[in-house]
Motif scaffolding. Sequence first.
Motif, PDB file in Angstrom:
ATOM      1  N   PRO A  89       8.340  -5.435 -13.889  1.00 52.81           N
ATOM      2  CA  PRO A  89       8.445  -6.229 -12.663  1.00 52.81           C
ATOM      3  C   PRO A  89       7.330  -5.858 -11.678  1.00 52.81           C
ATOM      4  O   PRO A  89       7.115  -4.676 -11.379  1.00 52.81           O
ATOM      5  CB  PRO A  89       9.821  -5.843 -12.102  1.00 52.81           C
ATOM      6  CG  PRO A  89      10.091  -4.473 -12.645  1.00 52.81           C
ATOM      7  CD  PRO A  89       9.354  -4.363 -13.953  1.00 52.81           C
ATOM      8  N   TYR A  90       6.625  -6.871 -11.193  1.00 52.64           N
ATOM      9  CA  TYR A  90       5.595  -6.697 -10.172  1.00 52.64           C
ATOM     10  C   TYR A  90       6.173  -7.151  -8.835  1.00 52.64           C
ATOM     11  O   TYR A  90       6.654  -8.277  -8.701  1.00 52.64           O
ATOM     12  CB  TYR A  90       4.354  -7.518 -10.511  1.00 52.64           C
ATOM     13  CG  TYR A  90       3.444  -6.891 -11.544  1.00 52.64           C
ATOM     14  CD1 TYR A  90       2.137  -6.529 -11.223  1.00 52.64           C
ATOM     15  CD2 TYR A  90       3.893  -6.657 -12.842  1.00 52.64           C
ATOM     16  CE1 TYR A  90       1.300  -5.952 -12.167  1.00 52.64           C
ATOM     17  CE2 TYR A  90       3.064  -6.080 -13.793  1.00 52.64           C
ATOM     18  CZ  TYR A  90       1.768  -5.725 -13.451  1.00 52.64           C
ATOM     19  OH  TYR A  90       0.936  -5.151 -14.380  1.00 52.64           O
ATOM     20  N   TYR A 106      15.410   1.688  -6.188  1.00 49.77           N
ATOM     21  CA  TYR A 106      14.493   2.780  -5.833  1.00 49.77           C
ATOM     22  C   TYR A 106      13.760   2.464  -4.534  1.00 49.77           C
ATOM     23  O   TYR A 106      13.623   3.331  -3.658  1.00 49.77           O
ATOM     24  CB  TYR A 106      13.501   2.988  -6.974  1.00 49.77           C
ATOM     25  CG  TYR A 106      12.510   4.105  -6.754  1.00 49.77           C
ATOM     26  CD1 TYR A 106      12.874   5.433  -6.964  1.00 49.77           C
ATOM     27  CD2 TYR A 106      11.213   3.825  -6.344  1.00 49.77           C
ATOM     28  CE1 TYR A 106      11.957   6.460  -6.766  1.00 49.77           C
ATOM     29  CE2 TYR A 106      10.282   4.846  -6.138  1.00 49.77           C
ATOM     30  CZ  TYR A 106      10.664   6.163  -6.353  1.00 49.77           C
ATOM     31  OH  TYR A 106       9.765   7.178  -6.145  1.00 49.77           O
ATOM     32  N   ILE A 107      13.271   1.235  -4.387  1.00 45.44           N
ATOM     33  CA  ILE A 107      12.578   0.828  -3.162  1.00 45.44           C
ATOM     34  C   ILE A 107      13.511   0.935  -1.967  1.00 45.44           C
ATOM     35  O   ILE A 107      13.134   1.458  -0.908  1.00 45.44           O
ATOM     36  CB  ILE A 107      12.041  -0.611  -3.311  1.00 45.44           C
ATOM     37  CG1 ILE A 107      10.886  -0.644  -4.308  1.00 45.44           C
ATOM     38  CG2 ILE A 107      11.588  -1.186  -1.966  1.00 45.44           C
ATOM     39  CD1 ILE A 107      10.490  -2.047  -4.751  1.00 45.44           C
ATOM     40  N   THR A 141      -3.178  -7.687  -7.776  1.00 44.41           N
ATOM     41  CA  THR A 141      -4.444  -7.284  -7.161  1.00 44.41           C
ATOM     42  C   THR A 141      -4.623  -8.084  -5.870  1.00 44.41           C
ATOM     43  O   THR A 141      -4.333  -9.275  -5.817  1.00 44.41           O
ATOM     44  CB  THR A 141      -5.608  -7.573  -8.115  1.00 44.41           C
ATOM     45  OG1 THR A 141      -5.382  -6.872  -9.343  1.00 44.41           O
ATOM     46  CG2 THR A 141      -6.935  -7.142  -7.522  1.00 44.41           C
ATOM     47  N   SER A 142      -5.089  -7.419  -4.816  1.00 51.89           N
ATOM     48  CA  SER A 142      -5.123  -8.092  -3.515  1.00 51.89           C
ATOM     49  C   SER A 142      -6.446  -7.883  -2.785  1.00 51.89           C
ATOM     50  O   SER A 142      -7.205  -6.941  -3.057  1.00 51.89           O
ATOM     51  CB  SER A 142      -3.965  -7.607  -2.637  1.00 51.89           C
ATOM     52  OG  SER A 142      -3.997  -6.199  -2.490  1.00 51.89           O
ATOM     53  N   SER A 172       0.828  -1.209   0.000  1.00 50.38           N
ATOM     54  CA  SER A 172       0.000   0.000   0.000  1.00 50.38           C
ATOM     55  C   SER A 172       0.861   1.257   0.000  1.00 50.38           C
ATOM     56  O   SER A 172       0.509   2.272  -0.618  1.00 50.38           O
ATOM     57  CB  SER A 172      -0.919   0.001   1.226  1.00 50.38           C
ATOM     58  OG  SER A 172      -1.828  -1.077   1.184  1.00 50.38           O
ATOM     59  N   THR A 173       1.997   1.204   0.684  1.00 50.25           N
ATOM     60  CA  THR A 173       2.906   2.351   0.740  1.00 50.25           C
ATOM     61  C   THR A 173       3.588   2.588  -0.593  1.00 50.25           C
ATOM     62  O   THR A 173       3.789   3.737  -1.003  1.00 50.25           O
ATOM     63  CB  THR A 173       3.977   2.119   1.831  1.00 50.25           C
ATOM     64  OG1 THR A 173       3.327   2.007   3.102  1.00 50.25           O
ATOM     65  CG2 THR A 173       4.980   3.263   1.873  1.00 50.25           C
ATOM     66  N   LEU A 174       3.938   1.511  -1.298  1.00 50.73           N
ATOM     67  CA  LEU A 174       4.728   1.658  -2.518  1.00 50.73           C
ATOM     68  C   LEU A 174       3.888   1.902  -3.776  1.00 50.73           C
ATOM     69  O   LEU A 174       4.396   2.453  -4.752  1.00 50.73           O
ATOM     70  CB  LEU A 174       5.595   0.418  -2.719  1.00 50.73           C
ATOM     71  CG  LEU A 174       6.749   0.260  -1.720  1.00 50.73           C
ATOM     72  CD1 LEU A 174       7.459  -1.062  -1.933  1.00 50.73           C
ATOM     73  CD2 LEU A 174       7.739   1.417  -1.843  1.00 50.73           C
ATOM     74  N   LYS A 175       2.628   1.520  -3.759  1.00 47.06           N
ATOM     75  CA  LYS A 175       1.796   1.703  -4.957  1.00 47.06           C
ATOM     76  C   LYS A 175       1.771   3.157  -5.450  1.00 47.06           C
ATOM     77  O   LYS A 175       1.871   3.394  -6.666  1.00 47.06           O
ATOM     78  CB  LYS A 175       0.372   1.212  -4.692  1.00 47.06           C
ATOM     79  CG  LYS A 175       0.212  -0.302  -4.786  1.00 47.06           C
ATOM     80  CD  LYS A 175      -1.229  -0.718  -4.484  1.00 47.06           C
ATOM     81  CE  LYS A 175      -1.384  -2.230  -4.501  1.00 47.06           C
ATOM     82  NZ  LYS A 175      -2.773  -2.650  -4.159  1.00 47.06           N
TER      83      LYS A 175
END
Length: 324
Positions: free
Chosen positions: A283-284, A261-262, A133-134, A122-125
């Motif tokens: 990449p997912y 980046y992350i 999808t979750s 949720s933070t990275l989206k």
Amino acid sequence: MKKNIAIIMGGYSSEYEISIKSGNVVYQHLDKTRYRSYRVIISSEKWVYLANDGTEFPIDKSDFSIEIHNKKVNFDCVFNAIHGTPGEDGILQAYFELLNIPQTSCNHYQAALTFNKRDLLSTLKPYGIKCATSYYLNLGEPIDEDEIIKTVGLPCFVKANRAGSSYGISKVYERENLKAAIANAFTEDNEIIIESFLDGTEVSVGVITYNNEVTVLPITEIVSENDFFDYEAKYQGKSQEITPARITKTQEANVVRWAEYIYKTLGLKGYTRSEFIFIEDIPYLLEVNTTPGLTEESILPKQAKAAGISLEKLFGSAIDEALR
């Protein structure tokens, strides 16, 4: 002068034995000319320093010290080899921060965030990072199978939200197996995440701070003999872990960019290993591990070896960065 290093291992989760193996590998490979290493076993029953002869000396939790034959030993740094709680979820990081003792993994907030799959994604989206999808479910909430399948489809993955080493994870093909998979995930955590199936190449990307620079290690491709990269595939030889990964230059550039980046965006430090699945060239993100496995069979040490970094240098660099 040699530094006193506590190598903490064990923990309170299902990953206890894996952590013991990681900690022992660190103990074997730390440079004995630079460090005095102490194996510290942390469990729900006791915190002890385990001497080579099997003698146990209790840890004084007020300052994380030990007393050996009437001599007090304080530690210059803690090498964190605990997978799962309390070493990967921020609890021990906060404890050591309060005591002002350097430790090799990320800080407490980042540890808590990355250990919680739902909060991490949720933070990275909003930063543009793609993920499956979750659907979220907590223990005690009604299980709406129709809504779950409508949201994520079949097959899907049911995962414990805060667990590692693929404990509490199932791949579900049929609706009638969904509740059993949910019950299995709830044995590991009271929060679960149900995700859509991503059909693509899975890779693992190690990012570390080495010689004071953020370094992306050679990428590993995961080819599981089982239906997915489960416990057997990870620890019992039921997978191929191919380094460097057989991916295109475009895919490599994309996943390196996002992994770095992350790491920088979240303010991580120490070792991390991020898992991705490619959908075409994109990449997912699946998850980020901040105390990854450190045995000779583990992915990150193999990636370091491919980069020309020995275990002695890899482990020593973590201590150098923590002390820096």
